[in-house]
Design an enzyme around this catalytic site. Sequence first.
Site, mmCIF file in Angstrom:
data_model
loop_
_atom_site.group_PDB
_atom_site.id
_atom_site.type_symbol
_atom_site.label_atom_id
_atom_site.label_comp_id
_atom_site.label_asym_id
_atom_site.label_seq_id
_atom_site.Cartn_x
_atom_site.Cartn_y
_atom_site.Cartn_z
ATOM 1 N N ASP A 136 1.506 -1.602 -0.011
ATOM 2 C CA ASP A 136 0.331 -0.102 0.203
ATOM 3 C C ASP A 136 1.076 1.145 -0.447
ATOM 4 O O ASP A 136 0.352 2.558 0.576
ATOM 5 C CB ASP A 136 -0.925 0.127 1.246
ATOM 6 C CG ASP A 136 -2.179 1.480 1.834
ATOM 7 O OD1 ASP A 136 -2.261 1.953 -0.033
ATOM 8 O OD2 ASP A 136 -2.530 1.779 2.638
ATOM 9 N N CYS A 192 -22.134 -10.102 -3.585
ATOM 10 C CA CYS A 192 -23.161 -9.454 -2.373
ATOM 11 C C CYS A 192 -24.675 -9.619 -2.567
ATOM 12 O O CYS A 192 -25.263 -9.423 -2.107
ATOM 13 C CB CYS A 192 -22.638 -7.977 -2.903
ATOM 14 S SG CYS A 192 -21.448 -7.454 -2.599
ATOM 15 N N CYS A 217 -16.506 10.522 2.234
ATOM 16 C CA CYS A 217 -15.786 9.238 3.089
ATOM 17 C C CYS A 217 -15.143 9.508 3.711
ATOM 18 O O CYS A 217 -13.953 10.212 4.494
ATOM 19 C CB CYS A 217 -14.997 8.155 1.908
ATOM 20 S SG CYS A 217 -14.627 6.636 2.891
ATOM 21 N N CYS A 247 -18.790 0.507 7.249
ATOM 22 C CA CYS A 247 -18.942 -0.215 5.700
ATOM 23 C C CYS A 247 -18.890 -1.842 5.678
ATOM 24 O O CYS A 247 -18.802 -2.746 5.451
ATOM 25 C CB CYS A 247 -18.494 0.469 4.437
ATOM 26 S SG CYS A 247 -17.089 0.408 4.194
#
Length: 314
Positions: A136, A192, A217, A247
């Site tokens: 990352d 999902c 966000c 979430c």
Amino acid sequence: MTFNPLQKSQLTGYIRQEAKSMGFFDCGISKVDFLKDASQKVEQWLENGHHASMSYMERNREKRYDPALLVEHAKSVITVLYNYFPKKTLPVENNYKISKYAYGKDYHFVIKQKLNSLLEKIEKKAGKRMARVFVDSAPVLDRAWATRSGLGFIGKNTLLINKKGGSFFFIGQIIIDLELEYEEATDFANYCGSCTACIDACPTGAIKPFEVDARKCISFLTIENRDEIPKEFDGKMEDWIFGCDICQDVCPWNLRFASPHNEPLFEPSEQLLFMRKPDWDNLDKPTFKKLFKHSPVERTGYKGLMKNIAFVSQ
């Protein structure tokens, strides 16, 4: 150095085995290729301005889509998952919230060290290689490679969801000039279904199916955002002062499959466990430095964290 099919199979099995012995939840290996589908999605996301002020997302785009531009003669992408779901969460009563991934030491250091160790083990078997490790911190589309190597699917909140463990994982990669055996994903279905739990739970409306607008966000607003948090989010932050897990917390895959990690370095300190709103409100810089030394929270800085606290507490 070239390897015959049997050697490639043995080396691939060795890599997977060593990754798991080092504490990685899972390991997948993909053949280096241009990420055409992912590149189109990223380009559209950027065109929509959903990256907010994260201008670095606009740079090195070609390298994001093609690992061969990051590592000379690259042939394989080794992707690993590392669990960070905590045994217990920080107290909620009379307290502010920080994301679970920031409870302990900075994952960049922890996982990069493990990946470097894994690379050393590979080179003992296969000789010195052209390779780089990524956590990352460079232009790598880690979730795209994770899905390609069969480690999960992308949920409606745009996070990688592993069908055996949920989404509370860090993703790391080794890009290497070593041809391996590939068992790449063939099932790219989304699991999902009709669930909209993450979309419904987001208090700022940042999530649409398979797309997140960073401008709304809470994670962006409390970490990457260097400006004042817009007034439109007053009363919508739900006491989050660094990151947000909403979430993920409501996702059925996590509610059913997330299990506690076994990494001592990710455990919260006793001081952090005892923090309550008055302690946060009166946090001074020396205490901040002590509390969050080598922590992801260092990223936002003392001024940034106090700005967030002031906003959510008003």
